[in-house]
Design an enzyme around this catalytic site. Structure first.
Site, PDB file in Angstrom:
ATOM      1  CG  ASP A  56      -1.520  -1.187   1.448  1.00 41.32           C
ATOM      2  OD1 ASP A  56      -2.087  -1.839   0.176  1.00 41.32           O
ATOM      3  OD2 ASP A  56      -1.942  -1.775   2.456  1.00 41.32           O
ATOM      4  CG  ASP A 142     -12.478 -10.016  12.660  1.00 40.40           C
ATOM      5  OD1 ASP A 142     -12.450  -8.651  13.154  1.00 40.40           O
ATOM      6  OD2 ASP A 142     -12.436 -10.922  13.258  1.00 40.40           O
ATOM      7  CB  VAL A 192      -8.500   2.049   6.782  1.00 38.57           C
ATOM      8  CG1 VAL A 192      -8.546   1.569   8.487  1.00 38.57           C
ATOM      9  CG2 VAL A 192      -9.512   1.425   5.991  1.00 38.57           C
ATOM     10  CE1 TYR A 211     -12.115  -3.942   0.171  1.00 42.35           C
ATOM     11  CE2 TYR A 211     -13.137  -5.798   1.248  1.00 42.35           C
ATOM     12  CZ  TYR A 211     -12.233  -5.415   0.424  1.00 42.35           C
ATOM     13  OH  TYR A 211     -11.276  -5.967  -0.569  1.00 42.35           O
ATOM     14  CB  SER A 212     -17.315  -0.332   5.634  1.00 44.37           C
ATOM     15  OG  SER A 212     -16.695  -1.396   6.531  1.00 44.37           O
ATOM     16  CD  GLU A 246      -8.843  -2.102   0.062  1.00 47.19           C
ATOM     17  OE1 GLU A 246      -9.424  -2.157   1.130  1.00 47.19           O
ATOM     18  OE2 GLU A 246      -7.775  -2.870  -0.346  1.00 47.19           O
TER      19      GLU A 246
END
Length: 797
Positions: A56, A142, A192, A211-212, A246
């Protein structure tokens, strides 16, 4: 080479994520990062590369150095974009991270909130005060329970001092950062993957998310580096409902006037299908659209879904994906070819001396499993103002003018379609004729224009971009590459290839044809049928009952002699023919016996004293320097204790074949994703692993056979600080998993991975992941598949 962001602001220029955002003209050709003159690529010396491992990577400059900061505390720097110096490594390899005086003390609140011992993707920027601000973040992994904070240093390499957490996510039944709203992971972000950047007017922003609830953007205070007040999570840009989007990065292009939002879709592992897409906007906070005009703020997973790729894969312009320029037998190089596997989490760098642009990323590679390194590829603009990326890593190539005669010839071309898939994009063969015709698997016309501008007109549409000098790492030669895109955002990458004359092609195939070690064969053979430049290969077998002409292997039975077989390859190209013969020894199936047993009664030696003494490793299977200890309260007597930084390398070659059983007791004191308790491998892409906590959060038997993955789910997670019996029995490819003597899953799709007579075996370590922390006892292996009753007896403590 570069100037600081604060200096650029002072002189009124445009500041950006990595360096001065000098306009990159459409059709810009390649230029070296240093701006020094280079010879024509066909006359240039071979480049040299020094690799760095920073997952990253995010770019910031410091004087003549280009730095990347990434996940797990890793960092590196370069002065030429090719040769990197590793500054810090993964925290699991060295917890004494040099970026902080004491990272675990300094960021204790962050680690405690995120319930983890590692960091995710950091971003560093130099603000107007001349200091470097690191936007660090940590995530439970997770779940989206994460903390994002900022630390500051006078020097790019630290030490950094914490200024505190600025955002949190993953609160359960608690108010989120948006006042009055209970945290909801489907609409609120995972805090993040930050990227902090200046816009065209000198305003500071931070885009973030994974994500999310998707990707969000906040306006920041350029004086403090903190968010301006009363924004909560900020403005939503794209994603939601846990869609796999992301790693946002935003780059402003002065010539086009657009802000480009780079995103990574898919999963980051070798089997995750990671890829890079882009959207653009006239404002830093959106709305962002793709080439088809889709508003990216509406792109998300369907309600009630988890990782719903189908709902998002048609949106965003895909500019990079996993791909493989295939290698035929007889071609230069080794292996299957050259390419990227799961490339992504990009940053960017604009050279202030040349105006040339680069995309900076991490990638895995064909045939190397989860090994990843930093990569830099040159980036251009197509005729419609969308970025296109060179198909090979930057190698210091020149900006010399290419002519039509340099481009005409045979090409491999890959098409990055819209699917999110772990399968690499594979090439088709195309000829760009000197008369401007395109023939082969694509048909139409082509032309090269000013500054190496490329135009391909095909039945699928008109593609624009550039022809660019490239260093073909498989062939180890300078060549020509192609990167183009059509008006709908479909991207093509290409490389020029050499076609040999029949005599030369046959000779090359004969010299290169190799079946590997055929002295102890237990699995089917891969018999190639094609070679370089249109060459064909046909096979004959002296004993088809044991080795067929398609490579199917049938082993002699227990008590029978090994079978010796001659395989003969006939190699043909046009009227030219030759033959090559191979002797293959097919091993008979062994009698069902116990290979070895280890009770760990204060020693690593096997119970019978018949095998070589295991060796202690460091935190990776091929590292040294660790120590082991023993605990008194084993399942029976004492047990082996591993401290989370050490493993045990067992003797090589314990098992070969497709029928065996492994049994052991485990008592983990910590659970970390992907950590192995028992590991066996014929190579880095042919292995099996008992994983106490797999990628889905449960205990797994995981294996990979050269890109074919097997997920052996158990439906449960090993408890901490309790003994659990784990076993698996493999019978000619069918595997049965057992937890505490109970069958928890059987499958006929298990990978045949123990094909090598020198396969390696280990406890607690592999080549990639955090070592096992806990206790192991009563390890045993057999060359037969034990019965359920025998397994149940072993599970009786």
């Amino acid at each position: 080479m570069t100037i600081s962001r604060s200096a650029r602001l002072a002189i009124g220029t445009v500041a950006a994520t990595a360096s001065l955002a000098i306009a990159t003209p459409a059709w810009t050709a390649c230029a070296p990062a240093t701006g020094s003159p280079k010879p024509h690529p066909h006359e240039a010396p071979a480049p040299t590369f020094t690799e760095a491992t920073v997952h990253d990577p995010s770019v910031v400059t410091a004087g003549d150095q280009v730095w990347v900061f990434g996940s797990h505390g890793a960092s590196a720097y370069t002065t030429d974009l090719m040769n990197w110096t590793q500054n810090s490594v993964d925290l699991s390899q060295d917890p004494d991270n040099p970026l902080f005086e004491d990272i675990y003390t300094e960021l204790a609140e962050t680690f405690a909130w995120a319930q983890t011992s590692t960091l995710w993707a950091a971003d560093v920027i130099q603000l107007a005060d001349g200091r470097y601000y690191m936007y660090y973040n940590a995530c439970k992994g997770d779940s989206p329970r994460s903390a994002l904070g900022v630390a500051v240093s006078d020097d790019v390499d630290g030490p950094y001092e914490d200024l505190g957490i600025i955002l949190k996510s993953g609160m359960w039944d608690e108010e989120s950062e948006n006042p009055g709203e209970i945290y909801d992971a489907t609409i609120h972000p995972n805090t993040v993957d930050p990227d902090t950047f200046y816009d065209a007017d000198g305003n500071l922003w931070m885009v973030y998310g994974s994500y999310s609830g998707g990707i969000f953007i906040l306006q920041m205070d350029p004086a403090t580096g903190l968010p301006l007040p009363d924004q909560g999570y900020g403005t939503h840009l794209v994603g939601g409902n846990h869609a796999r989007i992301e790693a946002p990065t935003i780059r402003y292009d002065e010539e086009t006037g657009y802000y480009y939002l780079f995103l990574s879709y898919g999963g980051l592992g070798a089997d995750g299908g990671y890829e890079v897409r882009v959207a653009r906007s006239e404002s830093p906070d959106g709305p962002y659209v793709d080439a088809n005009g889709h508003d990216m703020s509406t792109v998300k997973g369907a309600e009630g879904t988890l990782f719903d790729d189908a709902s998002i894969q048609d949106y965003g312009v895909k500019i990079m994906d996993g791909y493989l320029f295939t290698r035929e037998v007889g071609d230069p190089g080794t292996g299957a070819g050259t390419g990227y596997v799961s490339p992504g989490h990009t940053s960017w760098y604009d050279d202030p001396d040349t105006g040339d642009s680069y995309i900076v990323l991490h990638s895995r590679f064909p045939g190397t499993g989860e090994v990843h390194n930093v990569r830099v590829n040159q980036m251009f603009m197509d005729a419609d103002g969308w970025p296109v990326v060179a198909p090979f890593r930057y190698a210091g190539e020149s900006d010399g003018r290419l002519k039509a005669k340099d481009v005409a010839g045979t090409w491999q071309i890959v098409d990055f379609d819209t699917a999110i898939s772990a399968a690499p994009a594979l090439p088709v063969e195309v000829t760009l004729a000197p008369n401007g015709r395109v023939t082969g698997d694509l048909t139409g016309t082509w032309r090269i224009g000013r500054d190496n501008a490329a135009t391909l007109q095909t039945s699928d549409g008109t593609y624009t971009g550039v022809f660019t000098p490239v260093w073909d790492d498989q062939r180890e030669t300078w060549s020509v590459g192609l990167t183009v895109q059509d008006s709908t955002g479909d991207s093509l990458w290409g490389r020029q290839v050499v076609v040999l004359k029949p005599k030369d092609a046959v000779a090359a195939v004969a010299a290169d044809l190799d079946l590997g070690d055929t002295s102890a064969v237990v699995a089917d053979l891969d018999l190639p049928t094609t070679g370089t430049s249109g060459t064909t290969i046909t096979w004959e077998s002296s004993d088809p009952a044991h080795v067929s002409t398609t490579g199917d292997v049938t082993r002699p039975g227990v008590g029978e002699d090994d079978a010796t077989v001659t395989l003969t390859a006939t190699i043909r190209n046009g009227k030219v023919t030759t033959t090559v013969a191979f002797t293959v020894v097919v091993k008979a199936r062994p009698a069902p016996v116990q290979v070895g047993a280890w009770s760990f009664e204060g020693t690593l030696a096997d119970d019978a004293g018949a095998l070589a003494m295991p060796t202690v490793t460091g935190d990776r299977i091929d590292n040294t320097g660790g120590t082991v200890s023993y605990v008194a309260d084993g399942v029976s007597g004492s047990a082996l204790h591993l401290d989370g930084a050490t493993g045990v390398r067992l003797p090589d070659g314990l098992i070969q074949g497709d029928t065996y059983t492994v049994s052991l007791w485990l008592r983990p004191s910590a659970l970390t994703p992907y950590t192995t308790a028992f590991f066996a491998a014929s190579s880095g892409t042919q292995f099996l692993s008992v994983v106490p906590q797999g990628w889905n959060g449960e205990t797994m038997l995981w294996s990979n056979n050269n890109g074919t993955w097997y997920d052996g789910f158990t439906g449960q997670l090993l408890p901490l600080d309790e003994w659990t019996h784990v076993a698996f029995a493999v019978d000619a490819g069918e595997v049965t998993l057992y937890i505490d003597g109970v069958d928890v899953g059987a499958s006929s799709a298990f990978n045949d991975v123990l094909t090598s007579p020198t396969a390696l075996f280990a406890l607690g370590v592999n080549w990639w992941d955090t070592p096992f922390q806990g206790d192991i006892d009563q390890l045993a292996m057999w060359t037969s598949a034990l019965t359920p009753e025998e397994i149940a007896d072993l599970a009786t403590a």
